[in-house]
Scaffold this motif. Structure first.
Motif, mmCIF file in Angstrom:
data_model
loop_
_atom_site.group_PDB
_atom_site.id
_atom_site.type_symbol
_atom_site.label_atom_id
_atom_site.label_comp_id
_atom_site.label_asym_id
_atom_site.label_seq_id
_atom_site.Cartn_x
_atom_site.Cartn_y
_atom_site.Cartn_z
ATOM 1 N N GLY A 27 -39.502 27.460 53.207
ATOM 2 C CA GLY A 27 -40.613 28.377 53.425
ATOM 3 C C GLY A 27 -41.676 27.681 54.272
ATOM 4 O O GLY A 27 -41.362 26.727 54.996
ATOM 5 N N GLY A 28 -42.877 28.064 54.075
ATOM 6 C CA GLY A 28 -43.591 28.491 52.909
ATOM 7 C C GLY A 28 -42.965 27.912 51.635
ATOM 8 O O GLY A 28 -42.202 26.967 51.700
ATOM 9 N N GLU A 29 -43.314 28.487 50.536
ATOM 10 C CA GLU A 29 -42.698 28.041 49.298
ATOM 11 C C GLU A 29 -41.657 29.094 48.888
ATOM 12 O O GLU A 29 -42.028 30.211 48.523
ATOM 13 C CB GLU A 29 -43.776 27.845 48.209
ATOM 14 N N PRO A 30 -40.368 28.729 48.954
ATOM 15 C CA PRO A 30 -39.340 29.756 48.711
ATOM 16 C C PRO A 30 -39.450 30.394 47.321
ATOM 17 O O PRO A 30 -39.165 31.578 47.164
ATOM 18 C CB PRO A 30 -38.018 28.993 48.872
ATOM 19 N N THR A 50 -35.485 23.717 49.527
ATOM 20 C CA THR A 50 -36.580 22.748 49.618
ATOM 21 C C THR A 50 -37.795 23.406 48.992
ATOM 22 O O THR A 50 -38.157 24.525 49.359
ATOM 23 C CB THR A 50 -36.891 22.408 51.092
ATOM 24 N N THR A 51 -38.417 22.720 48.042
ATOM 25 C CA THR A 51 -39.497 23.344 47.289
ATOM 26 C C THR A 51 -40.612 22.346 47.028
ATOM 27 O O THR A 51 -40.387 21.130 47.044
ATOM 28 C CB THR A 51 -38.955 23.888 45.940
ATOM 29 N N ASN A 52 -41.812 22.869 46.752
ATOM 30 C CA ASN A 52 -42.893 21.962 46.348
ATOM 31 C C ASN A 52 -42.845 21.702 44.849
ATOM 32 O O ASN A 52 -43.662 20.946 44.327
ATOM 33 C CB ASN A 52 -44.260 22.494 46.791
ATOM 34 N N THR A 54 -44.945 12.541 60.227
ATOM 35 C CA THR A 54 -45.665 13.801 60.415
ATOM 36 C C THR A 54 -45.458 14.306 61.855
ATOM 37 O O THR A 54 -45.479 13.527 62.804
ATOM 38 C CB THR A 54 -47.156 13.644 60.049
ATOM 39 N N MET A 55 -45.200 15.609 61.954
ATOM 40 C CA MET A 55 -44.896 16.193 63.275
ATOM 41 C C MET A 55 -46.050 17.080 63.746
ATOM 42 O O MET A 55 -46.669 17.754 62.923
ATOM 43 C CB MET A 55 -43.628 17.062 63.181
ATOM 44 N N PRO A 56 -46.304 17.118 65.060
ATOM 45 C CA PRO A 56 -47.431 17.901 65.588
ATOM 46 C C PRO A 56 -47.096 19.389 65.671
ATOM 47 O O PRO A 56 -46.810 19.912 66.742
ATOM 48 C CB PRO A 56 -47.656 17.287 66.973
ATOM 49 N N ASP A 100 -57.118 15.551 62.181
ATOM 50 C CA ASP A 100 -56.589 14.967 63.408
ATOM 51 C C ASP A 100 -55.280 14.254 63.068
ATOM 52 O O ASP A 100 -55.254 13.336 62.266
ATOM 53 C CB ASP A 100 -57.623 13.965 63.948
ATOM 54 N N ARG A 101 -54.193 14.679 63.705
ATOM 55 C CA ARG A 101 -52.894 14.103 63.345
ATOM 56 C C ARG A 101 -52.771 12.633 63.755
ATOM 57 O O ARG A 101 -52.002 11.893 63.168
ATOM 58 C CB ARG A 101 -51.770 14.888 64.001
ATOM 59 N N THR A 102 -53.522 12.244 64.778
ATOM 60 C CA THR A 102 -53.442 10.842 65.204
ATOM 61 C C THR A 102 -53.891 9.933 64.059
ATOM 62 O O THR A 102 -53.388 8.831 63.885
ATOM 63 C CB THR A 102 -54.369 10.590 66.416
ATOM 64 N N HIS A 150 -46.849 26.686 62.651
ATOM 65 C CA HIS A 150 -46.871 25.709 61.568
ATOM 66 C C HIS A 150 -45.460 25.518 61.013
ATOM 67 O O HIS A 150 -44.619 26.399 61.135
ATOM 68 C CB HIS A 150 -47.812 26.171 60.440
ATOM 69 N N MET A 151 -45.275 24.390 60.366
ATOM 70 C CA MET A 151 -43.993 24.072 59.724
ATOM 71 C C MET A 151 -43.614 25.165 58.727
ATOM 72 O O MET A 151 -42.439 25.461 58.522
ATOM 73 C CB MET A 151 -44.152 22.744 58.996
ATOM 74 N N SER A 152 -44.621 25.795 58.110
ATOM 75 C CA SER A 152 -44.354 26.814 57.091
ATOM 76 C C SER A 152 -43.739 28.071 57.684
ATOM 77 O O SER A 152 -43.195 28.903 56.962
ATOM 78 C CB SER A 152 -45.657 27.178 56.375
ATOM 79 N N VAL A 153 -43.818 28.236 59.012
ATOM 80 C CA VAL A 153 -43.201 29.406 59.645
ATOM 81 C C VAL A 153 -41.707 29.165 59.833
ATOM 82 O O VAL A 153 -40.875 29.974 59.436
ATOM 83 C CB VAL A 153 -43.861 29.688 61.023
#
Ligand code: SAM
Length: 331
Positions: free
Chosen positions: A67-70, A98-100, A191-193, A200-202, A325-328
């Protein structure tokens, strides 16, 4: 029938983001005030099942819900139960998730009953205050109860931790000892951008080559050929007897062996996590009761799978490499 991309890679792994919503707001993943998709844009559980089934008929052997959170998608166990028929028939080799971990105490037993054998739980720290800080909304005790429930139900649990500078990098040796002591492997991820976040990801990014070098001062790490179908490279840790995985999208590109595509909850197919190109499968799915149109659309999309991605995190590149976002797309 098999799906083979222009670079000769056979696509046998589908990750399905069943919802873009999540009950956590991890700072490196989402902004706090995320705008989520309107419910009307989502595929129904029946449509998700139909699409997954087409992919399985086209050679997908492993399917991961994410997900998101499946586990916050309403009636998600209905989909899991439906999909488990493909495990029974032998068409699918693995159904996983994959879950939180926040909802696992409710669902672990039923997941095991449906033939799920292993799950990934994302956990970035074992400190309750830091956990609340990084997830913004999460509570560590609930996740711990979830992990207990999963292990009690016989599910094999792997932990995934995103390595974050000055947040959990110093804690990772203890997390690894704890995970291995409980019979769980641990995978660390760079961590991916992806998507705009509030930070700030840097400032957050830790190259795993540095983490490995620092772990090697305390532990004996031996490279092993172990694979779970994903991009992690594993080492055996002599002192703990467990396995540690490294997922290094930034420092070591793993695209040459990519076997996967990613489906979102609106029926958009991403052929690469790190590229914007996508194919809409919802329109061909809805246009006809038979699956021919959607199967053709899948073939056309696989024919455009790119060779790889090129994520960049540095001070000159302030924008994320991909806007979503990763959640998409689902991690
Ligand atoms: N909610 C589920 C979970 O927490 O595992 C599934 C979705 S979550 C997006 C999947 C994984 O992606 C998590 O392990 C999360 O830590 C990771 N993740 C999210 N954003 C990331 C980023 N920008 N870079 C690397 N990993 C990220």
């Amino acid at each position: 029938m098999n799906m083979i991309d222009p670079f000769g890679r056979t696509i046998s792994y589908l990750r399905v983001s069943v919802t873009d919503r999540c009950d956590f707001r991890c700072t490196y993943c989402m902004a706090e005030d995320m705008a989520f998709l309107p419910k009307k844009d989502l595929l129904s559980l029946e449509e998700l099942d139909r699409l997954c089934t087409v992919f399985i008929e086209k050679g997908v052997k492993r399917l991961r819900l994410t997900g998101g959170e499946p586990l916050v998608r309403k009636n998600i166990m209905h989909l899991v139960r439906q999909l488990s028929r493909h495990l029974d028939s032998g068409a699918l080799e693995e159904l996983t998730l994959t879950t939180n971990g926040s909802q696992l105490s409710r669902f672990a037993a039923e997941l095991a009953e449906c033939g799920v054998k292993r799950i990934n739980v994302s956990l970035d720290t074992l400190d309750a205050d830091k956990f609340h800080q990084i997830t913004r909304w999460g509570h560590l005790d609930k996740v711990m109860q979830g992990i207990d429930a999963a292990q009690a139900a016989g599910l094999k649990v792997k932990l995934n931790a995103v390595a974050l500078k000055d947040f959990n990098d110093a804690e990772l040796p203890d997390m690894m000892r704890w995970a291995h002591g409980r019979g769980m492997d641990l995978t660390v991820i760079e961590t991916m951008p992806m998507g705009e976040i509030d930070a700030d990801r840097t400032d957050q990014y830790v190259p795993l080559s540095l983490l490995r070098a620092s772990l090697e001062r305390q532990f004996t790490l031996t490279d092993i050929p172990f694979k779970t179908g994903g991009p992690a490279r594993y080492v055996h840790v002599a002192e703990t007897g467990g396995k540690l995985g490294f997922i290094t999208p930034m420092t070591h590109n793993f695209c040459e062996s990519c076997n996967r595509v990613r489906l979102t909850c609106t029926g958009t197919l991403y052929m690469c996590l790190g590229q914007e190109d996508a194919a809409d499968l919802r329109a061909p799915l809805r246009a006809s009761e038979s699956n021919e149109l959607v199967a053709d659309a899948i073939d056309e999309a696989i024919g455009r799978k790119p060779k790889g991605h090129d994520f960049i995190i540095d001070r000159r590149t302030s924008r994320p490499s991909v806007s979503r976002h990763m959640s998409v797309t689902g991690g």
